[in-house]
Design a protein around this motif. Sequence first.
Motif, PDB file in Angstrom:
ATOM      1  N   GLU A  99      84.433 -56.227 119.670  1.00  0.00           N
ATOM      2  CA  GLU A  99      84.403 -54.605 120.672  1.00  0.00           C
ATOM      3  C   GLU A  99      84.994 -53.709 119.761  1.00  0.00           C
ATOM      4  O   GLU A  99      84.380 -52.687 119.368  1.00  0.00           O
ATOM      5  CB  GLU A  99      84.341 -55.405 122.332  1.00  0.00           C
ATOM      6  N   ILE A 100      86.797 -53.802 119.637  1.00  0.00           N
ATOM      7  CA  ILE A 100      87.026 -53.192 119.754  1.00  0.00           C
ATOM      8  C   ILE A 100      86.998 -53.117 118.152  1.00  0.00           C
ATOM      9  O   ILE A 100      87.818 -51.558 117.443  1.00  0.00           O
ATOM     10  CB  ILE A 100      89.010 -53.422 119.668  1.00  0.00           C
ATOM     11  N   LYS A 101      86.989 -53.748 117.316  1.00  0.00           N
ATOM     12  CA  LYS A 101      86.601 -53.329 115.651  1.00  0.00           C
ATOM     13  C   LYS A 101      85.499 -51.910 115.348  1.00  0.00           C
ATOM     14  O   LYS A 101      85.681 -51.502 115.218  1.00  0.00           O
ATOM     15  CB  LYS A 101      86.454 -54.524 114.980  1.00  0.00           C
ATOM     16  N   ALA A 102      84.484 -52.704 116.312  1.00  0.00           N
ATOM     17  CA  ALA A 102      83.426 -51.887 116.355  1.00  0.00           C
ATOM     18  C   ALA A 102      83.049 -50.770 116.166  1.00  0.00           C
ATOM     19  O   ALA A 102      83.324 -49.679 116.305  1.00  0.00           O
ATOM     20  CB  ALA A 102      82.207 -52.505 117.472  1.00  0.00           C
ATOM     21  N   ASP A 103      84.351 -49.997 118.000  1.00  0.00           N
ATOM     22  CA  ASP A 103      84.611 -48.965 117.961  1.00  0.00           C
ATOM     23  C   ASP A 103      85.880 -48.287 117.448  1.00  0.00           C
ATOM     24  O   ASP A 103      84.952 -47.185 117.113  1.00  0.00           O
ATOM     25  CB  ASP A 103      84.923 -49.285 119.452  1.00  0.00           C
ATOM     26  N   ASN A 109      83.875 -43.918 111.017  1.00  0.00           N
ATOM     27  CA  ASN A 109      83.041 -42.852 110.632  1.00  0.00           C
ATOM     28  C   ASN A 109      82.897 -41.243 111.130  1.00  0.00           C
ATOM     29  O   ASN A 109      82.207 -41.000 110.285  1.00  0.00           O
ATOM     30  CB  ASN A 109      81.572 -43.819 110.737  1.00  0.00           C
ATOM     31  N   TYR A 110      82.954 -41.641 112.674  1.00  0.00           N
ATOM     32  CA  TYR A 110      82.867 -39.510 112.799  1.00  0.00           C
ATOM     33  C   TYR A 110      83.886 -39.246 112.644  1.00  0.00           C
ATOM     34  O   TYR A 110      83.471 -37.472 111.916  1.00  0.00           O
ATOM     35  CB  TYR A 110      82.587 -40.292 114.584  1.00  0.00           C
ATOM     36  N   LEU A 111      84.638 -39.657 112.479  1.00  0.00           N
ATOM     37  CA  LEU A 111      86.651 -38.385 111.574  1.00  0.00           C
ATOM     38  C   LEU A 111      85.830 -38.452 110.082  1.00  0.00           C
ATOM     39  O   LEU A 111      86.365 -36.891 110.207  1.00  0.00           O
ATOM     40  CB  LEU A 111      87.462 -39.337 112.119  1.00  0.00           C
ATOM     41  N   LEU A 112      85.195 -39.300 109.832  1.00  0.00           N
ATOM     42  CA  LEU A 112      84.663 -39.068 108.461  1.00  0.00           C
ATOM     43  C   LEU A 112      83.978 -38.441 107.582  1.00  0.00           C
ATOM     44  O   LEU A 112      83.712 -37.129 106.947  1.00  0.00           O
ATOM     45  CB  LEU A 112      85.206 -40.225 107.919  1.00  0.00           C
ATOM     46  N   ASP A 113      83.083 -38.010 108.778  1.00  0.00           N
ATOM     47  CA  ASP A 113      81.721 -37.116 109.029  1.00  0.00           C
ATOM     48  C   ASP A 113      81.156 -36.630 110.150  1.00  0.00           C
ATOM     49  O   ASP A 113      80.196 -37.724 110.960  1.00  0.00           O
ATOM     50  CB  ASP A 113      80.819 -38.214 108.014  1.00  0.00           C
TER      51      ASP A 113
END
Length: 117
Positions: A99-103, A109-113
């Motif tokens: 779960e931590i890895k998925a978060d 991904n949000y920070l990159l795009d």
Amino acid sequence: MPQIPDKLYFKIGEVAALLQLKTHVLRYWETEFTLLQPVKSRSNQRLYRRKDVETALLIKELLYQQGFTIAGARKKLNADKQLGLPLTVRQSNEDILAEIKADLVQLRNYLLDPPPP
């Protein structure tokens, strides 16, 4: 551990599908565990609340993952309730790390795009 949808009530078929069990298993558990008491509609249909679904998940973990007998699981649940301990399913370390890895991946991904303003 399955994600429980954000609903007020669940029909027995929905709970059975969520827990990957047969409906007769849930009906049997209702006779064995006093903590699992879904309400009944006017048409006598079982309606499980979120608390009931969480209790059923805990019963399933105790019986199938931890190897408790019905009597042993009943005693553990009643003892935990008397001690005031929360009745929750314990996640394995692997599940927590996944779960931590998925978060973290989602955050990266949000920070990159980032979405446009």
